[in-house]
Design an enzyme around this catalytic site. Sequence first.
Site, PDB file in Angstrom:
ATOM      1  N   SER A 243       0.821  -1.218   0.000  1.00  0.00           N
ATOM      2  CA  SER A 243       0.000   0.000   0.000  1.00  0.00           C
ATOM      3  C   SER A 243       0.854   1.267   0.000  1.00  0.00           C
ATOM      4  CB  SER A 243      -0.894   0.002   1.232  1.00  0.00           C
ATOM      5  OG  SER A 243      -0.090   0.101   2.398  1.00  0.00           O
ATOM      6  N   GLU A 266       6.526  -0.551  -4.973  1.00  0.00           N
ATOM      7  CA  GLU A 266       5.463  -0.642  -5.982  1.00  0.00           C
ATOM      8  C   GLU A 266       4.164  -0.504  -5.226  1.00  0.00           C
ATOM      9  OE1 GLU A 266       5.671  -0.711  -9.155  1.00  0.00           O
ATOM     10  OE2 GLU A 266       7.862  -0.756  -9.154  1.00  0.00           O
ATOM     11  N   CYS A 303      -3.330  -4.208  -8.195  1.00  0.00           N
ATOM     12  CA  CYS A 303      -2.737  -2.872  -8.282  1.00  0.00           C
ATOM     13  C   CYS A 303      -3.026  -2.255  -9.641  1.00  0.00           C
ATOM     14  CB  CYS A 303      -1.241  -2.962  -8.064  1.00  0.00           C
ATOM     15  SG  CYS A 303      -0.458  -4.206  -9.086  1.00  0.00           S
ATOM     16  N   GLU A 392      -6.548   5.314  -4.417  1.00  0.00           N
ATOM     17  CA  GLU A 392      -6.941   3.932  -4.686  1.00  0.00           C
ATOM     18  C   GLU A 392      -7.940   3.412  -3.647  1.00  0.00           C
ATOM     19  OE1 GLU A 392      -4.158   0.875  -3.464  1.00  0.00           O
ATOM     20  OE2 GLU A 392      -4.452  -0.194  -5.336  1.00  0.00           O
TER      21      GLU A 392
END
Length: 507
Positions: A243, A266, A303, A392
């Site tokens: 996250s 990432e 993702c 997100e």
Amino acid sequence: MLDQTFTPHGKHLIAGDWIASETTFQSEPARGPAHAFSIGTPDLVDRACKAAEEAFWSYGYTSREERAAFLDAIADEMEARAEAITEIGTQETGLPEARLQGERGRTTGQLRLFAEHIRKGDYLDRRHDAALPDRAPLPRPDLRMMQRPIGPVAVFGASNFPLAFSTAGGDTAAALAAGCPVVVKGHSAHPGTGEIVAEAIRAAIASCGMPKGVFSLIQGGKRDVGQALVQHPLIKAVGFTGSLGGGRALFDLCAQRPEPIPFFGELGSVNPMFILPEAARARGAEIGSGWAGSLTMGAGQFCTNPGIAVIATGAEGDAFVAAAKEALTDAPAQVMLTEGIAQAYREGKARFDGRNTVKPVLTTAQEGRTARPNLYETDAASYLQDHALGEEVFGPLGLVIRVSSDEERSALARGFEGQLTATIHMDAGDTRAARALLPILERKAGRVLVNGFPTGVEVADTMVHGGPYPASTNFGATSVGTLSIRRFLRPVCYQNVPEGVLPDDLT
Ligand code: NAP
């Protein structure tokens, strides 16, 4: 084929030995029995890092062929435990069997791809400027350059890829291929899957005669494990998948170290998708139902999940929204990876429900650890004024942003933060609009794709899985594909070093 029954013993793997801690945490599987796992400690982190540093003095100097054979052996050992890996993986994550099988194939394929990649040797980027002893006014020395491994690497996997982005996933494969020992911080969402994969690596270390400290797995259970790992002075880089919040916290710790180290995080992404006018007119409904499929795949826990769709106002956009709504209405509830992720999904949805700039298209009730899709709509001006709409939501939640002109579409695109992917849906008549959009999107995303959905990430030489912050913490890097090895290498120049002294790869 090995015995495929597996009950986790719950220990850490430190330099070849399975070690228990005094305190344990209970796993929280989606189904099946919970197990006790040893909680990691900073002392164990220290042991693993020291063993990794010790191993580097031999492993960092192995031949490419020796390391390639080791990577192949890890893949073989994983295949030998195939059914047991699938069983514990599905229990812990709630992901379906076919997904775990596919992900195992991807993981072993990735290990073998790295083996082939280092066998070829191109990644070393060897260069030679021959000496010019007669050059005036000054002679030039003999200069050679190549990439060398950086030392022990810490790896953090993500909850949503228990194999491909975890214990023997892309970061571990890339680091081992480069010649770097690895210390993995196990993910508390799938500790048993981590354990069985670590056992496969241990078996490969034994069969290939590699130094035991080349790989360790320390189970989590407490946040100080990860913090101690990224701050350990012997760790030279971190590969992280997870996250934005967790990644940023660990990134900051890396930057604050007396010796700062690179943190290859990432992180999450909303992966905007632009449906251009001709494509919307010709096949808006088809794209809408395709989007719903991508949005709900794996309960939206990717993702690369395309959380935002940008389409024109009016009838051409309406068909897209109606088709997406219809397909999402039919989508069944799916089990999420952890209780915490289900809770975060509920909170993410509440963020949308609480805004009068956002119109609900489809809202569903969430129960326990399951998720159902939700769909909202807003306009470009509202989106650009409200940063939270671009964050997100990990799960099957979609936001449609309606634009009224080409200019507004471009302005909206410019307003996006860094993304892992950006998608254009276009027909031949959209070429001019797409050409206008591409220079904006390539500044925003690691991968730009046309007429597809971004959820699948090919493991290949050309893949870029990264992007400007907050998609990742290093815009120059990728965590998928062979280029990802570069994260764990650094160039060294050898000036006038004679042949008998140069590393083997340079002679
Ligand atoms: P996460 O909660 O950030 O956890 C990742 C790892 O970091 C875990 O080992 C976790 O430890 C540790 N961690 C998190 N916060 C920490 C902190 N403050 N201090 C120390 N350690 C910390 O992420 P996740 O839920 O596993 O994964 C879902 C996220 O990953 C989504 O946002 C998704 O988009 C992203 N993701 C990105 C990619 C990509 O390639 N860009 C791929 C897959 C997923 P614990 O085990 O103790 O929780």
